[in-house]
Scaffold this active site. Structure first.
Site, PDB file in Angstrom:
ATOM      1  N   ARG A  41      35.955   0.378  99.489  1.00  0.00           N
ATOM      2  CA  ARG A  41      35.452   1.399  98.545  1.00  0.00           C
ATOM      3  C   ARG A  41      35.746   2.828  98.996  1.00  0.00           C
ATOM      4  NH1 ARG A  41      29.566  -1.084  97.945  1.00  0.00           N
ATOM      5  NH2 ARG A  41      30.032  -2.853  96.601  1.00  0.00           N
TER       6      ARG A  41
ATOM      7  N   HIS B  12      17.950  -3.434  89.497  1.00  0.00           N
ATOM      8  CA  HIS B  12      17.629  -2.423  90.504  1.00  0.00           C
ATOM      9  C   HIS B  12      17.030  -1.194  89.809  1.00  0.00           C
ATOM     10  CE1 HIS B  12      19.535  -4.865  93.391  1.00  0.00           C
ATOM     11  NE2 HIS B  12      20.621  -4.166  93.663  1.00  0.00           N
TER      12      HIS B  12
ATOM     13  N   ARG C 137      33.670 -24.339 102.941  1.00  0.00           N
ATOM     14  CA  ARG C 137      32.612 -25.258 102.496  1.00  0.00           C
ATOM     15  C   ARG C 137      32.921 -25.816 101.106  1.00  0.00           C
ATOM     16  NH1 ARG C 137      28.537 -25.370  99.200  1.00  0.00           N
ATOM     17  NH2 ARG C 137      29.080 -23.373  98.268  1.00  0.00           N
TER      18      ARG C 137
ATOM     19  N   GLU D 157      22.722   0.131 102.980  1.00  0.00           N
ATOM     20  CA  GLU D 157      22.611   0.520 101.572  1.00  0.00           C
ATOM     21  C   GLU D 157      22.440   2.034 101.394  1.00  0.00           C
ATOM     22  OE1 GLU D 157      23.063  -2.032  99.710  1.00  0.00           O
ATOM     23  OE2 GLU D 157      22.333  -1.559  97.708  1.00  0.00           O
TER      24      GLU D 157
ATOM     25  N   VAL E 140      27.508 -13.270  92.418  1.00  0.00           N
ATOM     26  CA  VAL E 140      28.375 -12.440  91.579  1.00  0.00           C
ATOM     27  C   VAL E 140      29.491 -13.292  90.962  1.00  0.00           C
ATOM     28  CG1 VAL E 140      29.885 -10.417  91.533  1.00  0.00           C
ATOM     29  CG2 VAL E 140      27.823 -10.391  92.952  1.00  0.00           C
TER      30      VAL E 140
ATOM     31  N   ARG F 287      13.677  -3.418  99.265  1.00  0.00           N
ATOM     32  CA  ARG F 287      13.859  -4.708  98.580  1.00  0.00           C
ATOM     33  C   ARG F 287      12.508  -5.103  98.007  1.00  0.00           C
ATOM     34  NH1 ARG F 287      18.598  -6.349  97.277  1.00  0.00           N
ATOM     35  NH2 ARG F 287      19.421  -6.501  99.386  1.00  0.00           N
TER      36      ARG F 287
ATOM     37  N   LYS G 254      25.667   3.747 101.939  1.00  0.00           N
ATOM     38  CA  LYS G 254      26.621   3.501 100.840  1.00  0.00           C
ATOM     39  C   LYS G 254      26.289   4.393  99.659  1.00  0.00           C
ATOM     40  CE  LYS G 254      27.539  -1.342 101.932  1.00  0.00           C
ATOM     41  NZ  LYS G 254      27.087  -2.697 101.684  1.00  0.00           N
TER      42      LYS G 254
ATOM     43  N   CYS H 140      25.785  -1.610  93.926  1.00  0.00           N
ATOM     44  CA  CYS H 140      25.026  -1.916  92.704  1.00  0.00           C
ATOM     45  C   CYS H 140      23.909  -0.912  92.401  1.00  0.00           C
ATOM     46  CB  CYS H 140      24.478  -3.339  92.778  1.00  0.00           C
ATOM     47  SG  CYS H 140      23.829  -3.775  94.386  1.00  0.00           S
TER      48      CYS H 140
ATOM     49  N   GLN I 278      15.008  -2.569  94.860  1.00  0.00           N
ATOM     50  CA  GLN I 278      16.160  -3.412  94.553  1.00  0.00           C
ATOM     51  C   GLN I 278      15.811  -4.897  94.490  1.00  0.00           C
ATOM     52  OE1 GLN I 278      19.052  -0.255  96.887  1.00  0.00           O
ATOM     53  NE2 GLN I 278      19.748  -2.377  96.718  1.00  0.00           N
TER      54      GLN I 278
HETATM   55  P1  NAP Z   1      26.896 -14.738  97.786  1.00  0.00           P
HETATM   56  O1  NAP Z   1      25.999 -15.227  96.721  1.00  0.00           O
HETATM   57  O2  NAP Z   1      26.506 -14.937  99.206  1.00  0.00           O
HETATM   58  O3  NAP Z   1      28.363 -15.360  97.556  1.00  0.00           O
HETATM   59  C1  NAP Z   1      29.402 -15.209  98.490  1.00  0.00           C
HETATM   60  C2  NAP Z   1      30.677 -15.871  98.004  1.00  0.00           C
HETATM   61  O4  NAP Z   1      31.700 -15.677  98.978  1.00  0.00           O
HETATM   62  C3  NAP Z   1      30.568 -17.371  97.798  1.00  0.00           C
HETATM   63  O5  NAP Z   1      31.464 -17.769  96.787  1.00  0.00           O
HETATM   64  C4  NAP Z   1      31.041 -17.930  99.161  1.00  0.00           C
HETATM   65  O6  NAP Z   1      31.608 -19.221  99.060  1.00  0.00           O
HETATM   66  C5  NAP Z   1      32.142 -16.947  99.482  1.00  0.00           C
HETATM   67  N1  NAP Z   1      32.368 -16.854 100.938  1.00  0.00           N
HETATM   68  C6  NAP Z   1      31.431 -16.678 101.876  1.00  0.00           C
HETATM   69  N2  NAP Z   1      32.021 -16.675 103.119  1.00  0.00           N
HETATM   70  C7  NAP Z   1      33.331 -16.869 102.907  1.00  0.00           C
HETATM   71  C8  NAP Z   1      34.454 -16.996 103.760  1.00  0.00           C
HETATM   72  N3  NAP Z   1      34.343 -16.896 105.101  1.00  0.00           N
HETATM   73  N4  NAP Z   1      35.680 -17.193 103.209  1.00  0.00           N
HETATM   74  C9  NAP Z   1      35.816 -17.295 101.866  1.00  0.00           C
HETATM   75  N5  NAP Z   1      34.791 -17.199 100.995  1.00  0.00           N
HETATM   76  C10 NAP Z   1      33.565 -16.984 101.512  1.00  0.00           C
HETATM   77  O7  NAP Z   1      27.130 -13.141  97.645  1.00  0.00           O
HETATM   78  P2  NAP Z   1      27.142 -12.223  96.326  1.00  0.00           P
HETATM   79  O8  NAP Z   1      25.806 -11.627  96.087  1.00  0.00           O
HETATM   80  O9  NAP Z   1      27.834 -12.947  95.220  1.00  0.00           O
HETATM   81  O10 NAP Z   1      28.032 -10.988  96.821  1.00  0.00           O
HETATM   82  C11 NAP Z   1      29.438 -11.082  96.929  1.00  0.00           C
HETATM   83  C12 NAP Z   1      30.016  -9.700  97.218  1.00  0.00           C
HETATM   84  O11 NAP Z   1      29.702  -8.819  96.135  1.00  0.00           O
HETATM   85  C13 NAP Z   1      29.475  -9.048  98.493  1.00  0.00           C
HETATM   86  O12 NAP Z   1      30.511  -8.293  99.083  1.00  0.00           O
HETATM   87  C14 NAP Z   1      28.384  -8.128  97.958  1.00  0.00           C
HETATM   88  O13 NAP Z   1      28.153  -7.035  98.822  1.00  0.00           O
HETATM   89  C15 NAP Z   1      28.988  -7.683  96.646  1.00  0.00           C
HETATM   90  N6  NAP Z   1      28.019  -7.265  95.633  1.00  0.00           N
HETATM   91  C16 NAP Z   1      26.923  -8.033  95.338  1.00  0.00           C
HETATM   92  C17 NAP Z   1      26.030  -7.607  94.344  1.00  0.00           C
HETATM   93  C18 NAP Z   1      24.798  -8.387  93.970  1.00  0.00           C
HETATM   94  O14 NAP Z   1      23.979  -7.863  93.167  1.00  0.00           O
HETATM   95  N7  NAP Z   1      24.600  -9.606  94.466  1.00  0.00           N
HETATM   96  C19 NAP Z   1      26.270  -6.421  93.679  1.00  0.00           C
HETATM   97  C20 NAP Z   1      27.408  -5.666  93.995  1.00  0.00           C
HETATM   98  C21 NAP Z   1      28.256  -6.104  94.970  1.00  0.00           C
HETATM   99  P3  NAP Z   1      30.803 -20.568  99.450  1.00  0.00           P
HETATM  100  O15 NAP Z   1      29.853 -20.853  98.326  1.00  0.00           O
HETATM  101  O16 NAP Z   1      31.901 -21.573  99.558  1.00  0.00           O
HETATM  102  O17 NAP Z   1      30.097 -20.306 100.756  1.00  0.00           O
END
Ligand code: NAP
Length: 352
Positions: free
Chosen positions: A110, A243, A40, A203, A16, A236, A206, A150, A177
């Site tokens: 939320r 989705h 990281r 999910e 995201v 999934r 939610k 989402c 999804q």
């Molecule tokens: P992701 O690809 O796993 O990315 C997670 C992000 O958070 C990365 O930038 C990661 O940084 C960082 N992070 C992880 N652990 C952390 C920590 N302990 N402290 C600080 N930063 C940390 O996940 P994503 O899909 O982008 O989802 C992010 C959020 O949006 C989640 O809450 C998810 O539920 C929500 N969301 C996702 C979607 C979707 O379609 N993907 C849709 C709606 C909502 P590093 O790279 O440094 O590890």
């Protein structure tokens, strides 16, 4: 506007977070100024910390920004958050407390009673909760606003015009999804290939809870949940983005098939009136072909901000059924949050 608002992104290296960066490139009101992620990535230039996984190049202007911890202060006017839920809860509160508007994707806040769960086309009046939130938490300039799950956003965009015209008493939904909804690396390839996984943690709950809040009424500084039964099953599937939701609805008042089609296809709302930058001209695109919507063909409709609905038909058990599809990382995540920020700016909640 000559001066742009400086934006921070928490979780900037993730699925995201990268979408935020892509969608904010050339945004007329916002520019990316600060990036945060896990330890990281902290201390590294973004180009070094992030493996760019979207089509096209990583925007030049973010490459040299050094990734910081997701904690205030950050040199920006407000933050978008796409942190994992367990990290987001405290981090978002500390930004709000420190005076930053927080426009979040994460699920942590939320369902908080005083946090708007916002889809600008559906419940823009819910932003008034911010005033109660500021009073309750002693926030001055800061606050937290969230966008929905989402899949919930796709389902609720479809239900909203039907609810407004005819009332919806029941909704039964089955989702299919995309893999990108699980973040990166997400679902293991050996689980995803040649397969459907009939479980996505949290999910279904939610979707069922958020739908009622999103379609609820604001009164006396709180949201009264919509009076509606919602049942969700989530799967999934082996799709990269987009989705899909098979939806069946029971209406409070009778409506013909043409009326249902018209309610969906003619739907517009405040973001279209205000001509917000990310608002699609048509939030819902109705397609009449027998085999649409499909993720590969329809997820980018309206630059990923429109949902596409097809297969509208009378249903033998409830009243009507249809299939709705939306882009999970655009309308379902980063694009949704950016549209929320544009509305909050237009309504004076985000200021320099
Ligand atoms: P992701 O690809 O796993 O990315 C997670 C992000 O958070 C990365 O930038 C990661 O940084 C960082 N992070 C992880 N652990 C952390 C920590 N302990 N402290 C600080 N930063 C940390 O996940 P994503 O899909 O982008 O989802 C992010 C959020 O949006 C989640 O809450 C998810 O539920 C929500 N969301 C996702 C979607 C979707 O379609 N993907 C849709 C709606 C909502 P590093 O790279 O440094 O590890």
């Amino acid at each position: 506007m000559s001066e742009k608002f400086k934006v921070g992104i928490l979780g900037a290296t993730g699925v995201v977070g990268q979408r935020f960066i892509q969608l904010l490139e050339n945004h007329p009101q916002f520019e990316v100024a600060a990036l945060a992620a896990s330890d990281r990535s902290q201390g590294k230039a973004y180009a070094e910390a992030c493996v760019w996984r979207l089509p096209g190049e990583m925007p030049e202007r973010v490459k040299r920004i050094v990734v910081q911890p997701p904690a205030p202060p950050l040199d920006c006017d407000f933050v978008f958050s796409s942190l994992p839920g367990e990290v987001a809860k405290d981090a978002e509160e500390s930004f709000a407390k420190a005076g930053y508007p927080v426009i979040s994707n994460s699920s942590s806040h939320r369902m908080d009673a005083d946090v708007p769960l916002l889809i600008p086309e559906v419940n823009h009046e819910h932003i008034a909760l911010i005033d109660a939130q500021r009073t309750a938490h002693g926030y001055d300039r800061g606050f937290i606003v969230t966008n929905p799950n989402c899949s919930a956003i796709v389902i609720v965009l479809a239900l909203a015009p039907l609810q407004a015209r005819y009332g919806v008493t029941s909704c039964v939904v089955t989702t299919m999804q995309a893999l990108s909804g699980a973040g990166y690396p997400g679902v293991a390839s050996l689980d995803a290939a040649d397969n459907v996984v009939p479980f996505i943690g949290g999910e279904e709950e939610k979707i069922e809870a958020e739908t009622l809040k999103l379609l609820g009424q604001l009164g006396n500084g709180r949201i009264e949940d919509a009076e509606m039964l919602v049942s969700a099953q989530c799967n999934r599937v082996n799709v990269s983005d987009g989705h899909t939701a098979s939806v069946r609805v029971k209406l409070s008042q009778p409506a013909s098939l043409d009326q249902v089609r018209d309610a969906l296809g003619s739907f517009t709302s405040l973001p279209q009136e205000l001509k917000l930058h990310s608002a699609p001209a048509r939030p819902i695109i109705v397609r009449d072909e027998i085999d649409r919507p499909q993720p590969r063909l329809d997820r980018d409709a309206g630059n990923g901000m429109s949902i596409t609905i097809g297969r509208i038909a009378r249903d033998n058990v409830l009243d009507y059924r249809f299939v709705a599809l939306g882009h999970n990382t655009i309308r379902g995540a980063a694009g949704a949050a950016i549209l929320n920020a544009e509305l909050l700016l237009a309504r004076g909640y985000i200021r320099l």
